[in-house]
Write a protein that holds these residues in place. Structure first.
Motif, PDB file in Angstrom:
ATOM      1  N   CYS A  28       0.846  -1.289   0.036  1.00 47.37           N
ATOM      2  CA  CYS A  28      -0.065   0.258  -0.002  1.00 47.37           C
ATOM      3  C   CYS A  28       0.869   1.310   0.170  1.00 47.37           C
ATOM      4  CB  CYS A  28      -1.001  -0.167   1.099  1.00 47.37           C
ATOM      5  SG  CYS A  28      -2.293   1.109   1.198  1.00 47.37           S
ATOM      6  N   GLY A  50      -9.675  -3.254   3.316  1.00 46.19           N
ATOM      7  CA  GLY A  50     -10.215  -2.503   2.326  1.00 46.19           C
ATOM      8  C   GLY A  50     -11.792  -2.419   2.855  1.00 46.19           C
ATOM      9  N   ARG A  54     -16.014  -2.825  -2.822  1.00 42.43           N
ATOM     10  CA  ARG A  54     -15.375  -1.682  -3.153  1.00 42.43           C
ATOM     11  C   ARG A  54     -14.087  -1.563  -3.546  1.00 42.43           C
ATOM     12  NH1 ARG A  54     -14.146   3.620  -1.365  1.00 42.43           N
ATOM     13  NH2 ARG A  54     -14.727   5.116  -2.968  1.00 42.43           N
ATOM     14  N   THR A  55     -13.296  -1.549  -2.474  1.00 39.40           N
ATOM     15  CA  THR A  55     -12.032  -1.744  -2.443  1.00 39.40           C
ATOM     16  C   THR A  55     -11.424  -3.006  -1.740  1.00 39.40           C
ATOM     17  OG1 THR A  55     -11.962  -0.490  -0.272  1.00 39.40           O
ATOM     18  CG2 THR A  55     -11.511   0.799  -2.257  1.00 39.40           C
ATOM     19  N   ARG A  57      -8.443  -5.808  -1.005  1.00 41.13           N
ATOM     20  CA  ARG A  57      -6.956  -5.975  -0.882  1.00 41.13           C
ATOM     21  C   ARG A  57      -6.358  -6.921  -1.845  1.00 41.13           C
ATOM     22  NH1 ARG A  57      -3.701  -4.391   3.676  1.00 41.13           N
ATOM     23  NH2 ARG A  57      -1.598  -5.328   3.365  1.00 41.13           N
ATOM     24  N   ASP A  82      -6.608   3.885   4.490  1.00 42.89           N
ATOM     25  CA  ASP A  82      -5.527   3.104   4.458  1.00 42.89           C
ATOM     26  C   ASP A  82      -4.254   4.154   4.629  1.00 42.89           C
ATOM     27  OD1 ASP A  82      -6.137   4.879   2.088  1.00 42.89           O
ATOM     28  OD2 ASP A  82      -5.082   3.623   0.802  1.00 42.89           O
ATOM     29  N   ILE A 202     -14.099   1.851 -10.313  1.00 41.38           N
ATOM     30  CA  ILE A 202     -14.313   1.317  -8.701  1.00 41.38           C
ATOM     31  C   ILE A 202     -15.723   2.049  -8.219  1.00 41.38           C
ATOM     32  CG2 ILE A 202     -13.389   2.091  -6.150  1.00 41.38           C
ATOM     33  CD1 ILE A 202     -11.566   0.412  -8.060  1.00 41.38           C
ATOM     34  N   LYS A 205     -18.601   5.130  -3.383  1.00 40.96           N
ATOM     35  CA  LYS A 205     -18.873   4.933  -1.896  1.00 40.96           C
ATOM     36  C   LYS A 205     -20.345   4.784  -1.461  1.00 40.96           C
ATOM     37  CE  LYS A 205     -16.238   5.963   2.218  1.00 40.96           C
ATOM     38  NZ  LYS A 205     -15.300   6.864   2.909  1.00 40.96           N
ATOM     39  N   THR A 213     -12.195   6.162 -11.640  1.00 48.12           N
ATOM     40  CA  THR A 213     -11.472   6.582 -10.596  1.00 48.12           C
ATOM     41  C   THR A 213      -9.953   6.833 -10.639  1.00 48.12           C
ATOM     42  OG1 THR A 213     -13.053   5.388  -8.810  1.00 48.12           O
ATOM     43  CG2 THR A 213     -10.948   6.033  -7.864  1.00 48.12           C
ATOM     44  N   TRP A 215      -7.040   7.842  -7.939  1.00 44.80           N
ATOM     45  CA  TRP A 215      -6.592   8.242  -6.807  1.00 44.80           C
ATOM     46  C   TRP A 215      -5.191   8.207  -6.742  1.00 44.80           C
ATOM     47  CZ3 TRP A 215      -9.455   3.551  -4.027  1.00 44.80           C
ATOM     48  CH2 TRP A 215     -10.946   4.000  -3.669  1.00 44.80           C
ATOM     49  N   TRP A 242      -5.078  -2.153  -4.585  1.00 45.41           N
ATOM     50  CA  TRP A 242      -6.453  -2.140  -4.743  1.00 45.41           C
ATOM     51  C   TRP A 242      -6.678  -2.755  -6.126  1.00 45.41           C
ATOM     52  CZ3 TRP A 242      -8.007  -2.035  -0.193  1.00 45.41           C
ATOM     53  CH2 TRP A 242      -7.516  -0.869   0.703  1.00 45.41           C
TER      54      TRP A 242
END
Length: 276
Positions: A28, A50, A54-55, A57, A82, A202, A205, A213, A215, A242
């Motif tokens: 990460c 995660g 959605r998220t 690992r 995270d 992704i 939320k 997405t 990030w 992710w």
């Protein structure tokens, strides 16, 4: 927090006797630094899974925080889960008496949202609020709090960690920012960490509908930031974490080839050690 690897990684850190500064990548955006005199600093250690689906690992949980017996400080770069996560970080504070250094919005997560002092044997005096422009000492390390540019965070910072053996930069999830030319000119950064990843779909939320997405830095952004910071060595992070946002850091050799900085690309995997 159940580790996939047992305790070998934390024991490796404890038993190490670096000549200068050793740096382990925790996956990460997590790192642990250990100096020649034994000072041990964790930056953004995250051992959670995660928020599936959605998220999700994609890498092992490298250690159980309850197994950490030696730490002088835990640094947080910003307030996202995270990077500030009670189950990952509070046991380290509980076991070692380390201080948690973080900007105000990150401390609000620890104090108010997750109530670390109630869920773990952590005292209020283990929290230390920091902000850009400040400098503090942790054992043999001098730590400068610097600007970061992360539009997804409410108060992100970066860290320049100086040691007589060299200088380490951790940008959190920053993208290129106006302050980086100044930072690059002010410090001689031997090893710098910048978050790298792809653009992916992704789940949102709230709606859980797939959403485009971004990030982390793409190939061009990470080299732009590394060049402004005048990094000797660039270590890409976060590319492994992710599902849907993973990337291949080796492609950065091509993107960096025509720039003076970074001079070298340092590609490591979770659990690997490098030295400053």
């Amino acid at each position: 927090m159940q580790s996939d690897w047992g305790d070998w990684l934390v024991r490796d850190v404890e038993e190490a006797t670096p000549d200068g500064v050793a740096v382990w990548y925790l996956g990460c955006n997590g790192f642990v630094l250990k100096g020649a005199e034994g000072t041990t600093v964790f930056v953004d250690p995250y051992l959670g899974l995660g928020d599936p689906p959605r998220t999700v690992r994609m890498i092992p949980v490298p250690f159980d925080p309850d197994d950490v017996a030696e730490a002088d400080a835990v640094l947080a770069s910003h307030e996202h889960t995270d990077h500030v996560h009670g189950p990952s970080q509070a046991p380290i504070l509980e076991n070692t008496g380390a201080t948690f250094y973080a900007p105000d919005d990150s401390l609000a997560v620890a104090r108010e949202d997750e109530n670390w002092t109630e869920g773990w044997d952590v005292s209020e005096d283990q929290f230390s609020a920091i902000k850009e422009g400040e400098t503090f000492e942790v054992g043999e390390f001098t730590i400068h709090v610097e600007d970061a540019h992360d539009p997804d965070a409410t108060h992100p910072v970066s860290y320049v960690i100086e040691h007589e053996a060299g200088t380490f930069f951790h940008g959190g999830d920053t993208k290129p920012g106006d302050a980086f030319d100044r930072i690059g000119a002010e410090y001689d950064i031997d090893l710098g960490v910048l978050a790298f990843g792809t653009v992916g779909q992704i789940p949102d939320k709230k709606t859980r509908e797939p959403k485009r997405t971004r990030w982390y830095n793409d190939e061009n952004q990470i080299v732009e930031a590394a060049s402004a910071l005048q990094l000797d060595r660039l270590l890409p992070s976060h590319w492994d974490m992710w599902k849907g946002l993973t990337a291949d850091p080796t492609v950065l050799h091509h993107h960096a080839a025509s720039f003076d900085s970074p001079e070298r690309l340092e590609v490591v995997e979770i659990g690997d050690r490098t030295d400053v």
